[in-house]
Design an enzyme around this catalytic site. Structure first.
Site, short mmCIF file in Angstrom:
data_model
loop_
_atom_site.label_atom_id
_atom_site.label_comp_id
_atom_site.label_asym_id
_atom_site.label_seq_id
_atom_site.Cartn_x
_atom_site.Cartn_y
_atom_site.Cartn_z
N CYS A 1 61.98 75.88 51.94
CA CYS A 1 63.01 75.51 52.92
C CYS A 1 62.30 75.16 54.22
CB CYS A 1 63.99 76.66 53.12
SG CYS A 1 65.18 76.41 54.44
N CYS B 1 69.19 71.06 57.72
CA CYS B 1 68.35 71.24 56.53
C CYS B 1 67.04 70.50 56.77
CB CYS B 1 69.05 70.68 55.29
SG CYS B 1 68.06 70.78 53.78
#
Length: 277
Positions: free
Chosen positions: A78, A221
């Site tokens: 991530c 994101c």
């Protein structure tokens, strides 16, 4: 049993971090990490987060990172999460301002700094952008483009799988109704994150992301921003340096000629606490 945790966020993408670097090692047994994440990511009955980060020792890097998502699945990596984990590791003196972090998507280089005002910034070497998606049999050699539910969908992997869709204004887009059909489409064998992108000019894009594992829209994101900038650059819509405007704030993505990417953005510590179980 008391479990110490720290809450951090990168552009509103928020995480609960559990430190497993001590000699005692594992705080949450591996077989319980999935259920732990589902319980404590819940925003009404838990702490609330987009994921649980576990920091550990690594034989290959300065620190190890694992990320479990609200649905209990483990993500490969991530982008916003690695900035949060790197900030924690730097603040704890586990690493220097330049370090390497091992993820399930590989070992990534991180460079960090604090401004004179105390603002934290990290630049992550996101590695090679994969336009040839091995999880899509039809992808062949080169980028994958498909018409799905009336949308032209580009697919790319920036550590995790992403779909990128260019559109007009994002303001009135009901992505939580549109994205699941693409996220679960049969062509994506591992599922996919879904990014809707509006190109402002050759140097800027706006983005909204529906994240696999969260099963909803997140404020930001990092891998999605990287994926969107990479496709925008590859299709000639932008240059190789792109300011990405997410709902939670800006990220700067730089694409090199060899299709490697760097992501630069902030991270903040929100609070720390103890879970008593």
């Amino acid at each position: 049993m008391d479990i110490n945790f720290v809450k951090l966020q990168g552009n509103g993408n928020d995480f609960v971090l559990i430190d497993e670097t001590d000699g005692a090692g594992t705080v949450i047994p591996d077989e319980m990490k999935s259920d732990f994440s589902s319980l404590y990511c819940d925003r009404r009955f838990g702490i609330g987060a987009d994921g649980i980060l576990f920091i550990s020792r690594s034989n290959r890097a300065n620190a190890g990172m694992r990320l479990f998502q609200p649905d209990g699945s483990e993500a490969e990596m991530c982008g916003n999460g690695i900035r949060c984990l790197a900030k924690y590791a730097l603040d704890m003196d586990y690493v220097e301002h330049r370090c390497r972090v091992e993820t399930k998507a590989g070992v990534l280089d991180v460079e960090m700094s604090y401004s004179k005002d105390g603002d934290f910034t990290a630049e992550i070497d996101m590695g090679k952008i994969n336009f040839d998606r091995p999880d899509i049999p039809a992808s062949g050699s080169g980028d994958f483009v498909e018409e799905i539910d009336g949308f032209t969908v580009y697919a790319v992997n920036t550590g995790v799988p992403h779909a990128v869709i260019f559109t007009g204004s994002l303001d009135d887009l009901d992505i939580c109704s549109i994205a699941p059909k693409i996220r679960h489409h049969k062509l994506f064998l591992q599922g996919t994150n879904v990014n809707f992108v509006h190109v402002e000019n050759p140097g800027e894009i706006d983005i909204r992301t529906y994240e696999r594992g969260v099963e909803g829209e997140t404020c930001s994101c990092g891998t999605g921003s990287t994926a969107s900038a990479a496709i925008a650059c590859k299709t000639g819509k932008t240059g190789n340096k792109v300011l990405v405007h997410t709902k939670g704030g800006p990220l700067t993505i730089t694409i090199s000629d060899d299709n490697t990417a760097k992501m630069k953005g902030p991270a903040e510590t929100v609070f720390s606490g103890i879970i008593s179980v």
